[in-house]
Scaffold this motif. Structure first.
Motif, PDB file in Angstrom:
ATOM      1  N   VAL A 102      -6.728  -5.560  -3.059  1.00  0.00           N
ATOM      2  CA  VAL A 102      -7.031  -4.507  -3.981  1.00  0.00           C
ATOM      3  C   VAL A 102      -6.356  -3.398  -3.390  1.00  0.00           C
ATOM      4  CG1 VAL A 102      -9.335  -5.082  -4.990  1.00  0.00           C
ATOM      5  CG2 VAL A 102      -9.293  -4.293  -2.765  1.00  0.00           C
ATOM      6  N   GLY A 103      -5.699  -2.561  -4.484  1.00  0.00           N
ATOM      7  CA  GLY A 103      -4.824  -1.584  -4.144  1.00  0.00           C
ATOM      8  C   GLY A 103      -3.291  -1.811  -4.366  1.00  0.00           C
ATOM      9  N   SER A 104      -2.596  -1.314  -5.562  1.00  0.00           N
ATOM     10  CA  SER A 104      -1.603  -1.809  -6.033  1.00  0.00           C
ATOM     11  C   SER A 104      -0.453  -0.502  -6.268  1.00  0.00           C
ATOM     12  CB  SER A 104      -1.777  -2.249  -7.487  1.00  0.00           C
ATOM     13  OG  SER A 104      -2.596  -3.326  -7.472  1.00  0.00           O
ATOM     14  N   ILE A 105       0.653  -1.035  -6.318  1.00  0.00           N
ATOM     15  CA  ILE A 105       1.980  -0.125  -6.290  1.00  0.00           C
ATOM     16  C   ILE A 105       2.607  -0.228  -7.932  1.00  0.00           C
ATOM     17  CG2 ILE A 105       4.068   0.785  -5.422  1.00  0.00           C
ATOM     18  CD1 ILE A 105       3.152   0.038  -2.667  1.00  0.00           C
ATOM     19  N   LEU A 106       2.376   0.715  -8.447  1.00  0.00           N
ATOM     20  CA  LEU A 106       2.739   0.434  -9.894  1.00  0.00           C
ATOM     21  C   LEU A 106       3.916   1.134 -10.311  1.00  0.00           C
ATOM     22  CD1 LEU A 106      -0.626   0.442 -11.535  1.00  0.00           C
ATOM     23  CD2 LEU A 106       0.473  -1.342 -10.699  1.00  0.00           C
ATOM     24  N   THR A 107       4.322   2.209  -9.492  1.00  0.00           N
ATOM     25  CA  THR A 107       5.478   3.167  -9.738  1.00  0.00           C
ATOM     26  C   THR A 107       6.859   2.834  -9.450  1.00  0.00           C
ATOM     27  OG1 THR A 107       4.964   4.762  -8.112  1.00  0.00           O
ATOM     28  CG2 THR A 107       3.998   5.155 -10.214  1.00  0.00           C
ATOM     29  N   ASP A 108       6.850   1.726  -8.240  1.00  0.00           N
ATOM     30  CA  ASP A 108       8.068   1.531  -7.574  1.00  0.00           C
ATOM     31  C   ASP A 108       8.302  -0.193  -8.069  1.00  0.00           C
ATOM     32  OD1 ASP A 108       9.914   2.419  -4.998  1.00  0.00           O
ATOM     33  OD2 ASP A 108       9.461   0.234  -5.267  1.00  0.00           O
ATOM     34  N   GLY A 109       9.358  -0.488  -8.465  1.00  0.00           N
ATOM     35  CA  GLY A 109       9.634  -1.752  -8.761  1.00  0.00           C
ATOM     36  C   GLY A 109      10.351  -2.798  -7.602  1.00  0.00           C
ATOM     37  N   ARG A 110      10.384  -2.238  -6.484  1.00  0.00           N
ATOM     38  CA  ARG A 110      11.353  -2.963  -5.606  1.00  0.00           C
ATOM     39  C   ARG A 110      10.319  -4.173  -5.180  1.00  0.00           C
ATOM     40  NH1 ARG A 110      13.463   2.595  -2.926  1.00  0.00           N
ATOM     41  NH2 ARG A 110      11.427   3.292  -3.598  1.00  0.00           N
ATOM     42  N   ARG A 111       9.145  -4.086  -5.358  1.00  0.00           N
ATOM     43  CA  ARG A 111       8.045  -5.147  -5.003  1.00  0.00           C
ATOM     44  C   ARG A 111       7.120  -5.562  -5.891  1.00  0.00           C
ATOM     45  NH1 ARG A 111       5.343  -4.475   0.709  1.00  0.00           N
ATOM     46  NH2 ARG A 111       4.865  -6.540   0.362  1.00  0.00           N
ATOM     47  N   ASP A 112       6.965  -6.861  -6.147  1.00  0.00           N
ATOM     48  CA  ASP A 112       5.739  -7.546  -7.054  1.00  0.00           C
ATOM     49  C   ASP A 112       4.637  -7.405  -6.259  1.00  0.00           C
ATOM     50  OD1 ASP A 112       4.581  -8.739  -8.734  1.00  0.00           O
ATOM     51  OD2 ASP A 112       4.970 -10.712  -8.378  1.00  0.00           O
ATOM     52  N   TYR A 113       3.999  -5.842  -6.709  1.00  0.00           N
ATOM     53  CA  TYR A 113       2.778  -5.591  -6.001  1.00  0.00           C
ATOM     54  C   TYR A 113       1.869  -4.820  -7.146  1.00  0.00           C
ATOM     55  CZ  TYR A 113       0.708  -4.504  -1.479  1.00  0.00           C
ATOM     56  OH  TYR A 113       0.112  -4.489  -0.242  1.00  0.00           O
ATOM     57  N   GLY A 114       1.680  -5.825  -8.021  1.00  0.00           N
ATOM     58  CA  GLY A 114       0.588  -5.232  -9.210  1.00  0.00           C
ATOM     59  C   GLY A 114      -0.659  -5.660  -9.117  1.00  0.00           C
ATOM     60  N   LYS A 115      -1.534  -5.356  -9.846  1.00  0.00           N
ATOM     61  CA  LYS A 115      -3.034  -5.501  -9.813  1.00  0.00           C
ATOM     62  C   LYS A 115      -3.420  -6.907 -10.372  1.00  0.00           C
ATOM     63  CE  LYS A 115      -7.010  -3.924 -12.358  1.00  0.00           C
ATOM     64  NZ  LYS A 115      -7.654  -2.986 -13.321  1.00  0.00           N
ATOM     65  N   TYR A 116      -4.108  -7.664  -9.644  1.00  0.00           N
ATOM     66  CA  TYR A 116      -4.728  -8.950  -9.888  1.00  0.00           C
ATOM     67  C   TYR A 116      -5.805  -9.302  -9.686  1.00  0.00           C
ATOM     68  CZ  TYR A 116      -4.365 -10.558  -5.330  1.00  0.00           C
ATOM     69  OH  TYR A 116      -4.365 -10.670  -4.061  1.00  0.00           O
ATOM     70  N   ALA A 117      -6.889  -8.236  -8.565  1.00  0.00           N
ATOM     71  CA  ALA A 117      -7.925  -8.958  -7.995  1.00  0.00           C
ATOM     72  C   ALA A 117      -9.024  -9.189  -8.824  1.00  0.00           C
ATOM     73  CB  ALA A 117      -8.255  -7.910  -6.737  1.00  0.00           C
ATOM     74  N   ARG A 118      -9.165  -8.086  -9.686  1.00  0.00           N
ATOM     75  CA  ARG A 118     -10.708  -8.253 -10.673  1.00  0.00           C
ATOM     76  C   ARG A 118     -10.346  -9.872 -11.655  1.00  0.00           C
ATOM     77  NH1 ARG A 118     -15.689  -7.585 -10.793  1.00  0.00           N
ATOM     78  NH2 ARG A 118     -15.586  -9.551 -10.729  1.00  0.00           N
TER      79      ARG A 118
END
Length: 381
Positions: A102-118
């Motif tokens: 839990v805890g994502s980075i949405l404003t930087d596209g250099r890593r695939d770090y989107g929301k998924y936990a819920r």
């Protein structure tokens, strides 16, 4: 109708010793235990194989590997959960705390770090409640403080989700797991093919996130764990000062301390040290941190986690049992100890009245070979 199974002429792995004996299981519960080599009529002759409690895994990222088997490849989640469940059963794990970030980075596209936990937690809980899984699944939320959305993502969960563990993580480079920033550079550039300029820009971006959100996210995570009724864990402690902070938060588990100093401080504060099975098997940390066997040699290793290699859980425990000259003590790190620290009082030991989560294995040239596993008395592998 009563369902009964008798495993006889086995080496029973008890909390503090191994003995030759038998186990009787009735209706999913350990009903009787006895010592001796006799094999009653209708019993399974284990021919001296080890019978131990089922393994308990507190921190595994294995599900993520099944959901994304290749970069930019998304596998159907229900199918991934079933495959993950079957793999864990096949190596003797009967209880797992599935680690979801839990805890994502949405404003930087250099890593695939989107929301998924819920969404994934919902799928795990649904599959569990429908009886489609072989072993017990619990949720472990990995709270990443160096992120943008942690507070909002934690708010999506509540006590009704029965979250088992919340771990407080800070992967800001230059400290904890990546005190040596060159290790972080090698990891990140290797995984995401970043050039040096892109890597440096990303590091500066992470520093900015930490400065802006770090403290607030840390406090929100501690509060969320209390709200969930979950066990709170730290992650990658490196210094005694960090452990003091952990103790102040009420942390009881320390995942992968990176130094002897931190591990020793954890014991001083009554915090159990979890080390990785891959670290044990490989003989060292892939990040250049303290070797798990070094902590074991100093009496500072309490629990093993398979982390990213499920089969390393049983192998690591057997390695410890061999080094310590005490197989019961080695298996304790993957059975009774994790059960104790996560308040699972109905499993983790071979004891009359407890849930019949068990494994049968033998050693071949020092390597454990799983022969069978049972969850609540039902064959799972």
């Amino acid at each position: 109708m009563t369902q009964e199974m008798i495993l006889a002429n086995a080496t029973l792995v008890l909390p503090t010793e191994t003995v030759t004996g038998s186990v009787v299981v009735r209706d999913g519960v350990i009903a009787e235990m006895d010592q001796g080599r006799s094999v009653p009529h209708g019993a399974v002759d284990c021919a001296g194989d080890f019978i131990a409690p089922g393994l308990i895994e507190l921190h595994t990222d294995n599900l993520e590997r099944h959901m994304s088997p290749r970069p930019k490849v998304n596998w159907p989640h229900q199918a991934a959960i079933v495959a993950h469940d079957a793999e864990l059963a096949s190596v003797g794990i009967t209880t797992v705390f599935d680690a979801l970030r839990v805890g994502s980075i949405l404003t930087d596209g250099r890593r695939d770090y989107g929301k998924y936990a819920r969404a994934v937690a919902d799928e795990i809980l649904s599959m569990r409640d429908s009886g489609g899984l072989r072993i017990s699944h619990h949720i472990h939320l990995r709270a990443e403080t160096c992120s943008e959305t942690l507070v909002d993502e934690l708010a999506e969960f509540g006590p009704e989700d029965r979250i088992g563990i919340v771990s407080l993580m800070d992967h800001t480079p230059g400290q904890r797991q990546f005190t040596d920033i060159s290790k972080f550079e090698g990891y990140l550039r290797g995984k995401y093919a970043m050039d040096p300029a892109a890597f440096e820009a990303y590091v500066q971006f992470l520093y900015g996130l930490h400065d802006k959100f770090g403290k607030r996210h840390e406090e929100a995570t501690v509060a969320a764990a209390k709200r969930f009724g979950a066990v709170l864990a730290s992650h990658d402690d490196s210094t005694a000062a960090q452990v003091v902070t952990s103790a102040g938060y009420g942390i009881h588990l320390a995942e992968f301390p990176t130094t002897v100093e931190a591990a020793r401080a954890n014991h001083k504060h009554g915090i159990a040290n979890i080390m990785g099975g891959p670290n044990l098997v490989r003989g060292g940390s892939h990040s250049g941190n303290v070797a798990a066997m070094e902590l074991a040699d100093q009496g500072l290793l309490d629990i093993i986690s398979s982390d990213y290699v499920p089969s390393s859980l049983l192998l690591g425990a057997v390695m410890l049992g061999t080094v310590w000259g005490d197989m019961a003590r080695g298996l304790h790190t993957v059975t009774a100890a994790p059960a104790r620290y996560t308040n699972l009082q109905d499993r983790g030991r071979l004891e009359v009245g407890l849930q019949a989560d068990m494994i049968r294995f033998r050693l071949t040239e020092g390597v454990p070979s799983l022969r069978a596993a049972w969850h609540k008395g039902v064959r799972s592998a």
